[in-house]
Every structure is written in structure tokens, then in C-alpha cells.
Design a protein around this motif. Structure first.
Motif, PDB file in Angstrom:
ATOM      1  N   ASP A  39       0.813  -1.219   0.000  1.00 38.37           N
ATOM      2  CA  ASP A  39       0.000   0.000   0.000  1.00 38.37           C
ATOM      3  C   ASP A  39       0.844   1.266   0.000  1.00 38.37           C
ATOM      4  O   ASP A  39       0.304   2.364  -0.167  1.00 38.37           O
ATOM      5  N   GLU A  40       2.155   1.130   0.183  1.00 38.90           N
ATOM      6  CA  GLU A  40       3.027   2.304   0.196  1.00 38.90           C
ATOM      7  C   GLU A  40       3.881   2.421  -1.066  1.00 38.90           C
ATOM      8  O   GLU A  40       4.729   3.310  -1.167  1.00 38.90           O
ATOM      9  N   LEU A  41       3.666   1.531  -2.025  1.00 38.71           N
ATOM     10  CA  LEU A  41       4.441   1.587  -3.267  1.00 38.71           C
ATOM     11  C   LEU A  41       4.146   2.865  -4.043  1.00 38.71           C
ATOM     12  O   LEU A  41       3.012   3.364  -4.045  1.00 38.71           O
ATOM     13  N   ALA A  42       5.170   3.359  -4.707  1.00 38.03           N
ATOM     14  CA  ALA A  42       5.038   4.540  -5.560  1.00 38.03           C
ATOM     15  C   ALA A  42       5.508   4.177  -6.963  1.00 38.03           C
ATOM     16  O   ALA A  42       6.259   3.210  -7.145  1.00 38.03           O
ATOM     17  N   PRO A  43       5.082   4.928  -7.977  1.00 36.72           N
ATOM     18  CA  PRO A  43       5.532   4.648  -9.346  1.00 36.72           C
ATOM     19  C   PRO A  43       7.044   4.544  -9.476  1.00 36.72           C
ATOM     20  O   PRO A  43       7.559   3.706 -10.226  1.00 36.72           O
ATOM     21  N   ALA A  44       7.767   5.383  -8.733  1.00 36.07           N
ATOM     22  CA  ALA A  44       9.230   5.359  -8.809  1.00 36.07           C
ATOM     23  C   ALA A  44       9.791   4.013  -8.354  1.00 36.07           C
ATOM     24  O   ALA A  44      10.838   3.573  -8.853  1.00 36.07           O
ATOM     25  N   ASP A  45       9.097   3.347  -7.430  1.00 33.14           N
ATOM     26  CA  ASP A  45       9.568   2.040  -6.960  1.00 33.14           C
ATOM     27  C   ASP A  45       9.498   1.006  -8.068  1.00 33.14           C
ATOM     28  O   ASP A  45      10.387   0.153  -8.194  1.00 33.14           O
ATOM     29  N   ILE A  46       8.453   1.047  -8.869  1.00 30.56           N
ATOM     30  CA  ILE A  46       8.317   0.118  -9.989  1.00 30.56           C
ATOM     31  C   ILE A  46       9.428   0.334 -10.999  1.00 30.56           C
ATOM     32  O   ILE A  46      10.020  -0.611 -11.517  1.00 30.56           O
ATOM     33  N   ARG A  47       9.744   1.602 -11.246  1.00 27.73           N
ATOM     34  CA  ARG A  47      10.800   1.920 -12.216  1.00 27.73           C
ATOM     35  C   ARG A  47      12.178   1.518 -11.708  1.00 27.73           C
ATOM     36  O   ARG A  47      13.089   1.276 -12.503  1.00 27.73           O
ATOM     37  N   LYS A  48      12.335   1.426 -10.376  1.00 31.04           N
ATOM     38  CA  LYS A  48      13.625   1.015  -9.818  1.00 31.04           C
ATOM     39  C   LYS A  48      14.009  -0.392 -10.269  1.00 31.04           C
ATOM     40  O   LYS A  48      15.198  -0.679 -10.465  1.00 31.04           O
ATOM     41  N   VAL A  49      13.028  -1.263 -10.414  1.00 28.08           N
ATOM     42  CA  VAL A  49      13.310  -2.636 -10.831  1.00 28.08           C
ATOM     43  C   VAL A  49      13.890  -2.643 -12.241  1.00 28.08           C
ATOM     44  O   VAL A  49      14.899  -3.297 -12.517  1.00 28.08           O
ATOM     45  N   THR A  50      13.248  -1.882 -13.130  1.00 28.33           N
ATOM     46  CA  THR A  50      13.750  -1.788 -14.508  1.00 28.33           C
ATOM     47  C   THR A  50      15.128  -1.154 -14.548  1.00 28.33           C
ATOM     48  O   THR A  50      16.017  -1.607 -15.282  1.00 28.33           O
ATOM     49  N   THR A  51      15.323  -0.117 -13.743  1.00 29.89           N
ATOM     50  CA  THR A  51      16.624   0.559 -13.711  1.00 29.89           C
ATOM     51  C   THR A  51      17.727  -0.383 -13.247  1.00 29.89           C
ATOM     52  O   THR A  51      18.834  -0.389 -13.792  1.00 29.89           O
ATOM     53  N   ALA A  52      17.430  -1.196 -12.236  1.00 29.76           N
ATOM     54  CA  ALA A  52      18.418  -2.153 -11.730  1.00 29.76           C
ATOM     55  C   ALA A  52      18.809  -3.142 -12.816  1.00 29.76           C
ATOM     56  O   ALA A  52      19.989  -3.480 -12.981  1.00 29.76           O
ATOM     57  N   GLN A  53      17.850  -3.602 -13.590  1.00 25.31           N
ATOM     58  CA  GLN A  53      18.148  -4.539 -14.675  1.00 25.31           C
ATOM     59  C   GLN A  53      18.920  -3.853 -15.797  1.00 25.31           C
ATOM     60  O   GLN A  53      19.840  -4.430 -16.374  1.00 25.31           O
ATOM     61  N   GLU A  54      18.539  -2.625 -16.098  1.00 27.05           N
ATOM     62  CA  GLU A  54      19.235  -1.883 -17.154  1.00 27.05           C
ATOM     63  C   GLU A  54      20.684  -1.627 -16.776  1.00 27.05           C
ATOM     64  O   GLU A  54      21.595  -1.771 -17.604  1.00 27.05           O
ATOM     65  N   ASP A  55      20.916  -1.264 -15.506  1.00 25.14           N
ATOM     66  CA  ASP A  55      22.286  -1.031 -15.032  1.00 25.14           C
ATOM     67  C   ASP A  55      23.121  -2.306 -15.095  1.00 25.14           C
ATOM     68  O   ASP A  55      24.349  -2.252 -15.241  1.00 25.14           O
ATOM     69  N   ALA A  56      22.459  -3.455 -14.984  1.00 28.04           N
ATOM     70  CA  ALA A  56      23.163  -4.739 -15.040  1.00 28.04           C
ATOM     71  C   ALA A  56      23.384  -5.201 -16.477  1.00 28.04           C
ATOM     72  O   ALA A  56      24.000  -6.252 -16.703  1.00 28.04           O
ATOM     73  N   GLY A  57      22.880  -4.429 -17.440  1.00 30.38           N
ATOM     74  CA  GLY A  57      23.103  -4.757 -18.845  1.00 30.38           C
ATOM     75  C   GLY A  57      22.184  -5.810 -19.402  1.00 30.38           C
ATOM     76  O   GLY A  57      22.501  -6.442 -20.415  1.00 30.38           O
ATOM     77  N   LEU A  58      21.013  -6.014 -18.771  1.00 33.64           N
ATOM     78  CA  LEU A  58      20.094  -7.025 -19.257  1.00 33.64           C
ATOM     79  C   LEU A  58      19.393  -6.578 -20.539  1.00 33.64           C
ATOM     80  O   LEU A  58      19.242  -5.374 -20.791  1.00 33.64           O
ATOM     81  N   ALA A  59      18.953  -7.552 -21.321  1.00 34.13           N
ATOM     82  CA  ALA A  59      18.276  -7.268 -22.586  1.00 34.13           C
ATOM     83  C   ALA A  59      16.896  -6.679 -22.319  1.00 34.13           C
ATOM     84  O   ALA A  59      16.280  -6.918 -21.276  1.00 34.13           O
ATOM     85  N   LEU A  60      16.410  -5.916 -23.292  1.00 30.50           N
ATOM     86  CA  LEU A  60      15.097  -5.293 -23.154  1.00 30.50           C
ATOM     87  C   LEU A  60      14.007  -6.335 -22.954  1.00 30.50           C
ATOM     88  O   LEU A  60      13.082  -6.141 -22.160  1.00 30.50           O
ATOM     89  N   ALA A  61      14.119  -7.462 -23.639  1.00 32.33           N
ATOM     90  CA  ALA A  61      13.102  -8.505 -23.508  1.00 32.33           C
ATOM     91  C   ALA A  61      13.018  -9.016 -22.072  1.00 32.33           C
ATOM     92  O   ALA A  61      11.922  -9.305 -21.570  1.00 32.33           O
ATOM     93  N   THR A  62      14.156  -9.116 -21.393  1.00 28.29           N
ATOM     94  CA  THR A  62      14.169  -9.564 -19.999  1.00 28.29           C
ATOM     95  C   THR A  62      13.499  -8.534 -19.102  1.00 28.29           C
ATOM     96  O   THR A  62      12.740  -8.879 -18.200  1.00 28.29           O
ATOM     97  N   MET A  63      13.783  -7.257 -19.354  1.00 22.95           N
ATOM     98  CA  MET A  63      13.155  -6.197 -18.558  1.00 22.95           C
ATOM     99  C   MET A  63      11.648  -6.183 -18.766  1.00 22.95           C
ATOM    100  O   MET A  63      10.874  -5.988 -17.821  1.00 22.95           O
TER     101      MET A  63
END
Length: 406
Positions: free
Chosen positions: A117-141
Motif C-alpha cells: 500500500d506504500e508503493l510509488a511509481p518510482a519504486d516500480i521503475r527502480k526494478v527496470t533501472t536495476a536490470q538496465e544497469d546490469a546490462g540485461l536485454a530489453l526482452a528480460t526487462m
């Protein structure tokens, strides 16, 4: 000496007597704010005393659960663990393994400690950012974002509170698939190398007949009719996950109603995802001759696999891909990417090539779907048999295009 008592259902707690003669009751007491699990124990002189305390703890836990569902006070990690427990019962093993990987490697480490109940939109984007920083493919994200979306949607359906603005966060963007089909010339060059190998039929089945890798590895001789020049694709070879990691004795993690046949270790023959995946397709004349020759020298497989390993056991997907890469490199065939770089063609691109060859030769979409198993339009055996002559003619045209003639 510890005395055993009747085992209770999972999650209801347990009562036992320790080495000192004390009675002990134990129950899971939820998770901390960061989502870590912990247990609470009660000790007493009599079994009745600890049972009473256990009953009270169970009552409080039930009340707390009802409250948490009303106000949403549950962490992402806690709900994701419950979600995975249910998920394993309803989706195919491969899907579950992929979902679990996204949860355990990215979603929980990034936002698992936060409350739903305390999640914010920025929290959802953090997951994608973490994967992007790790160099994962777009399909994985994209896949992980979809899993997170499903987790949150199911939480709402269960009665938990998740802000709508959080569920509306867009994904990491759309991208084009990097998979390509080979030209007829490139396919012919690969086949020119492949036909020098005893298992040449394996690669013709991919490039001309369009078999999925798992379909080819799961094909058994009982499904091949050389006299009728057809093969039945009704099973695929998959390594099923164990319930406990690397512990065969724990059994396999499969959903309700999942049909499979164990053939060796974790390897099973499983049914295709859709009814269209099960089909009967004609064999081109060259492939009939090649399979006839291969049957005489192929490794003996206890399970009757057409293309096993040298010792007769199932050929792994990794070994299959490695052999394909060796053939493609020897043929000096590569795929040029949009950024100008090049790479060795993927094995699955052989299937794309089979479809492209059919299209290039003017074969109608219905026939292509029947051959490749892309649609339920040909889900009945009656239709397949009625249309076999058209499918056979189409495949023979593709075979001639890449230089395969009897």
C-alpha cells in the motif's frame, strides 16, 4: 529424548517435547518490515498449556492477516512468496522458473522490503533501472515488468491495497526482436555443411520442416512413419525443475493437470503449450532417406529418441545449440544486426527461416500455420490429414529452394 506428536498442516504450528522434557509449541509469526521470516516458540510443563498458547497465537495471526488484507500492510516480499506458491500450481514449469527468477533476482532485492500500500511509481521503475544497469536485454526487462504487474494485480484481487497509479506504470518500452531469418543462400550454405554429418536430418528438420528445438529433441522413433513419410509432433523435451533446488528426491515442480513422461533424470517429454502445437507434418523425400540412414547408425536410446546424445541419453538444449553454432561457423554464415555488428545465427532462427522459405514460395498462410503449429486453425487430426497433400507440396518446394533434392 524428544517425543514426536501428530504432524500438523503446514502453517498451523507444531507441538513437541524437547530433550529436557519440556513441551514446546512453535508457529510462524509473519515477517519483519523488511520481509524476513521468523518463528515464535512457547514452552511449558504440560502439553495442554502450550496447546492453549498456540491456539491463541493462531487466533491472533488470523486476525492480523485479515487486517493486513484490509489495509494492505504486507511487504512485496511476503506477498511475492505467497504468489509463487500459488503460481507453481497453475503455470507450466518453464514459466514458473522464469517468474521465480524475476522475483528472486530483481523484484524482491529491489523493492521486497516495501509495503504494497506504500508503493510509488518510482519504486516500480527502480526494478527496470536495476536490470538496465546490469546490462540485461530489453526482452528480460519487459518480462520482469509483466511479472511484477501480475503480482500486483493478483494482490488486489486477493484483497490487498495497491495504489492504482503504481499499477499503471508503463513498461520499459517496446523493442524489435533480434531474431532474423536466413536467406535461402545462407540456409543452403548451412545445409551444405550439415549434410556431411551423420545427424544431418536434425538440421534439415529445423531449417526446412520448422521444428522447434524442444520438438526435435523430444521426437521419438515411434512418432516417425517413414513409409507414410510423416512425423507426429506431440511431445517436447524439457528439463523440469525440482521442488527443492538440485534435490531430485524432492520431486518435480509441476502444475495441476500437467502431462509429462520422465525419461531420464530431470528430462521429461511434455505436451506442447497449445493444441496447435500437436500436429502431423509430412517429411520431404530427402528427409525420409536421411532418417532411414540415420536409424541404422544413431546412438541407441532407451527412450527411443531420434536425436539423442552419443551415449543415448537426451541431448541437452545447450549441446544442441553448440552443435548448431559449429555448423553455422563452418559454413561462414552470420547475421547482421541493426547496429552493424554481426553474430552467429541462433538455432531458433532456423525455424524463422523455414517460415520465410514457405512465404517466399507463395505458400498460403493456412498451410504455413499447419506446418509450424502456430494456430488452432488446424487443431484436429481430420483437417491435418485432409490437407496433407498441400503441406507436403509446400515443404518440397522449400527443400528444392535450399538445394535438397532426392
Amino acid at each position: 529424548m524428544m517425543a514426536k506428536v501428530k504432524q500438523r498442516s503446514k502453517g498451523t504450528g507444531s507441538i513437541y517435547q524437547n530433550a529436557r522434557g519440556q513441551w514446546v509449541a512453535s508457529i510462524e509469526a509473519g515477517w519483519s518490515e523488511r520481509g524476513s521470516r521468523h518463528r515464535v516458540t512457547f514452552k511449558g510443563r504440560t502439553k495442554a498449556a502450550v496447546r492453549a498458547r498456540l491456539t491463541e497465537a493462531q487466533r491472533r495471526a488470523t486476525a492480523e492477516l485479515a487486517t493486513s488484507q484490509t489495509c494492505g500492510s504486507i511487504t512485496v516480499k511476503r506477498w511475492a512468496e505467497r504468489w509463487l506458491e500459488q503460481r507453481q500450481r497453475i503455470v507450466r514449469p518453464g514459466t514458473f522458473v522464469s517468474d521465480r527468477s524475476g522475483v528472486n533476482r530483481w523484484i524482491v532485492p529491489t523493492i521486497g522490503h516495501l509495503r504494497l500500500d506504500e508503493l510509488a511509481p518510482a519504486d516500480i521503475r527502480k526494478v527496470t533501472t536495476a536490470q538496465e544497469d546490469a546490462g540485461l536485454a530489453l526482452a528480460t526487462m519487459q518480462r520482469t515488468h509483466a511479472v511484477l504487474g501480475k503480482i500486483l494485480a493478483d494482490a488486489v484481487a486477493e484483497g490487498y491495497v495497491v495504489p492504482q497509479r503504481v499499477r499503471d506504470v508503463s513498461g520499459p518500452g517496446a523493442g524489435h526482436s533480434s531474431r532474423q531469418s536466413l536467406s535461402a543462400e545462407s540456409a543452403a550454405r548451412i545445409l551444405a555443411v550439415a549434410v556431411t554429418r551423420p545427424d544431418a536430418s536434425r538440421w534439415v528438420a529445423a531449417l526446412v520442416e520448422g521444428l522447434r528445438p524442444a520438438e526435435a529433441l523430444g521426437l521419438t522413433w515411434e512418432m516417425v512413419d517413414l513409409k507414410a513419410a510423416t512425423m507426429t509432433l506431440a511431445w517436447q523435451l524439457k528439463a523440469l525443475p525440482y521442488r527443492a533446488f538440485r534435490r531430485p528426491e524432492s520431486g518435480f515442480r509441476v502444475p495441476r493437470g500437467f502431462e509429462s513422461r520422465q525419461i531420464c533424470g530431470a528430462y521429461h517429454l511434455v505436451r506442447p503449450k497449445t493444441r496447435a502445437g500437436s500436429r502431423v507434418i509430412p517429411l520431404v523425400p530427402w528427409l525420409v532417406d536421411s532418417l532411414s540412414s540415420w536409424a541404422k547408425c544413431a546412438p541407441s536410446s532407451p527412450s527411443g529418441l531420434v536425436w539423442p546424445r552419443g551415449d543415448g541419453n537426451p541431448r541437452s538444449a545447450e549441446l544442441d545449440r553448440r552443435q548448431w553454432y559449429e555448423i553455422a561457423r563452418e559454413a561462414k554464415v552470420s547475421v547482421t544486426l541493426p547496429d552493424g555488428n554481426s553474430r552467429t545465427p541462433l538455432l531458433y532462427e532456423a525455424r524463422h527461416t523455414a517460415a520465410t522459405l514457405l512465404l517466399a514460395n507463395g505458400i498460403d498462410e493456412t498451410t504455413i500455420k499447419a506446418i509450424l503449429g502456430h494456430s488452432t486453425v488446424l487443431s484436429t487430426q481430420a483437417y491435418l490429414h485432409a490437407d496433407e497433400s498441400r503441406a507436403r507440396a509446400a515443404l518440397e518446394v522449400s527443400a528444392k529452394t535450399v538445394g535438397l533434392s532426392r
